[in-house]
Scaffold this motif. Structure first.
Motif, short mmCIF file in Angstrom:
data_model
loop_
_atom_site.label_atom_id
_atom_site.label_comp_id
_atom_site.label_asym_id
_atom_site.label_seq_id
_atom_site.Cartn_x
_atom_site.Cartn_y
_atom_site.Cartn_z
N HIS A 59 -0.64 -10.20 10.55
CA HIS A 59 -1.41 -9.81 9.37
C HIS A 59 -1.00 -8.45 8.82
O HIS A 59 -1.45 -8.05 7.76
CB HIS A 59 -2.91 -9.79 9.68
N LYS A 60 -0.15 -7.72 9.57
CA LYS A 60 0.25 -6.39 9.14
C LYS A 60 1.22 -6.48 7.97
O LYS A 60 2.17 -7.25 8.02
CB LYS A 60 0.90 -5.63 10.29
N PRO A 61 0.99 -5.68 6.93
CA PRO A 61 1.89 -5.75 5.79
C PRO A 61 3.19 -5.00 6.03
O PRO A 61 3.21 -3.97 6.70
CB PRO A 61 1.08 -5.07 4.68
N GLY A 62 4.25 -5.53 5.51
CA GLY A 62 5.55 -4.87 5.49
C GLY A 62 5.96 -4.15 6.75
O GLY A 62 6.05 -4.76 7.81
N LYS A 63 6.17 -2.85 6.63
CA LYS A 63 6.65 -2.05 7.74
C LYS A 63 5.55 -1.29 8.47
O LYS A 63 5.81 -0.29 9.09
CB LYS A 63 7.72 -1.08 7.24
N CYS A 64 4.33 -1.76 8.33
CA CYS A 64 3.24 -1.12 9.08
C CYS A 64 3.32 -1.55 10.54
O CYS A 64 3.40 -2.72 10.84
CB CYS A 64 1.87 -1.54 8.53
N SER A 65 3.28 -0.57 11.42
CA SER A 65 3.37 -0.90 12.85
C SER A 65 2.02 -0.75 13.52
O SER A 65 1.09 -0.23 12.98
CB SER A 65 4.39 0.00 13.52
N ALA A 77 0.85 3.04 9.38
CA ALA A 77 0.42 2.61 10.72
C ALA A 77 -0.82 1.73 10.52
O ALA A 77 -1.69 2.05 9.72
CB ALA A 77 0.09 3.80 11.59
N ALA A 78 -0.87 0.63 11.23
CA ALA A 78 -2.01 -0.28 11.13
C ALA A 78 -2.88 -0.17 12.37
O ALA A 78 -2.41 0.21 13.44
CB ALA A 78 -1.53 -1.72 10.96
N ALA A 126 -4.56 -4.13 0.33
CA ALA A 126 -5.13 -2.84 0.73
C ALA A 126 -4.04 -1.76 0.75
O ALA A 126 -4.24 -0.65 0.26
CB ALA A 126 -5.80 -2.96 2.09
N LEU A 127 -2.88 -2.10 1.29
CA LEU A 127 -1.77 -1.14 1.32
C LEU A 127 -1.30 -0.82 -0.10
O LEU A 127 -0.97 0.32 -0.41
CB LEU A 127 -0.61 -1.68 2.16
N ALA A 128 -1.31 -1.82 -0.97
CA ALA A 128 -0.90 -1.61 -2.37
C ALA A 128 -1.86 -0.67 -3.09
O ALA A 128 -1.47 0.06 -4.00
CB ALA A 128 -0.82 -2.94 -3.10
N GLU A 129 -3.13 -0.66 -2.71
CA GLU A 129 -4.09 0.28 -3.28
C GLU A 129 -3.89 1.69 -2.74
O GLU A 129 -4.13 2.67 -3.42
CB GLU A 129 -5.53 -0.16 -2.97
N LYS A 134 -3.10 -11.86 5.52
CA LYS A 134 -1.93 -11.00 5.31
C LYS A 134 -1.87 -10.50 3.87
O LYS A 134 -1.55 -9.34 3.63
CB LYS A 134 -0.63 -11.72 5.67
N SER A 135 -2.20 -11.35 2.92
CA SER A 135 -2.16 -10.93 1.53
C SER A 135 -3.25 -9.90 1.23
O SER A 135 -3.05 -8.98 0.44
CB SER A 135 -2.28 -12.13 0.58
N GLN A 136 -4.41 -10.02 1.90
CA GLN A 136 -5.47 -9.03 1.71
C GLN A 136 -5.08 -7.69 2.32
O GLN A 136 -5.36 -6.63 1.75
CB GLN A 136 -6.78 -9.55 2.30
N ALA A 137 -4.44 -7.70 3.47
CA ALA A 137 -3.95 -6.46 4.09
C ALA A 137 -2.88 -5.83 3.20
O ALA A 137 -2.86 -4.60 3.02
CB ALA A 137 -3.41 -6.73 5.48
#
Length: 145
Positions: free
Chosen positions: A139-145, A130-131, A44-47, A38-41
């Motif tokens: 494992h999806k970050p935050g509000k990614c669906s 969107a994930a 990725a979103l943070a990048e 989850k932290s790696q996902a």
């Protein structure tokens, strides 16, 4: 004079302690792996998220963003420039205002490697994450669906 008795743990007591440690490790390791995934996902979103700013600047000028550092429409990261992201070429349609930023996760564990995170830009300029449908919900970050 009496002989002193040795004191210590019996074999059965030591075996019980080893069994307890084994059970705790069997529970803790998968939970830790999920936490890391989850932290790696999220990494990725943070990048991917900061690229929205330059994307918006270019979209407001009617230009299509690129990942080529020498282009005037460069958005700030090359295709392989991130730690956790391999970027696909951004898409933008000036007539509709719709666009996309797509990250394929790399350098993560097997639970997230090769999965994608996509930031979709609507015609109104709103962004939504969107994930990949194969990325587990936990494992999806935050509000990614």
């Amino acid at each position: 004079m009496k002989a002193q008795m040795q004191k210590g743990f019996t074999l059965i007591e030591l075996m019980i302690v080893v069994a307890i440690i084994g059970i705790l490790a069997a529970i803790a390791l998968p939970a830790y792996q999920d936490y890391v995934a989850k932290s790696q996902a999220a990494g990725a979103l943070a990048e991917l998220a900061p690229l929205k700013t330059q994307f918006e600047v270019l979209a407001n000028q009617g230009q299509t963003p690129t990942l080529t550092a020498t282009d005037a429409t460069y958005i700030g990261q090359t295709a392989n420039g991130g730690t956790y992201c391999t970027l696909s070429a951004p898409t933008y349609t000036a007539t509709t205002g719709v666009g996309q930023l797509i990250c394929t996760i790399k350098n993560g564990n097997a639970k997230v490697n090769g999965k994608t995170l996509t930031l979709n830009r609507s015609a109104e300029g709103a962004w939504a994450c969107a994930a990949d449908s194969t990325l587990e919900a936990k494992h999806k970050p935050g509000k990614c669906s």
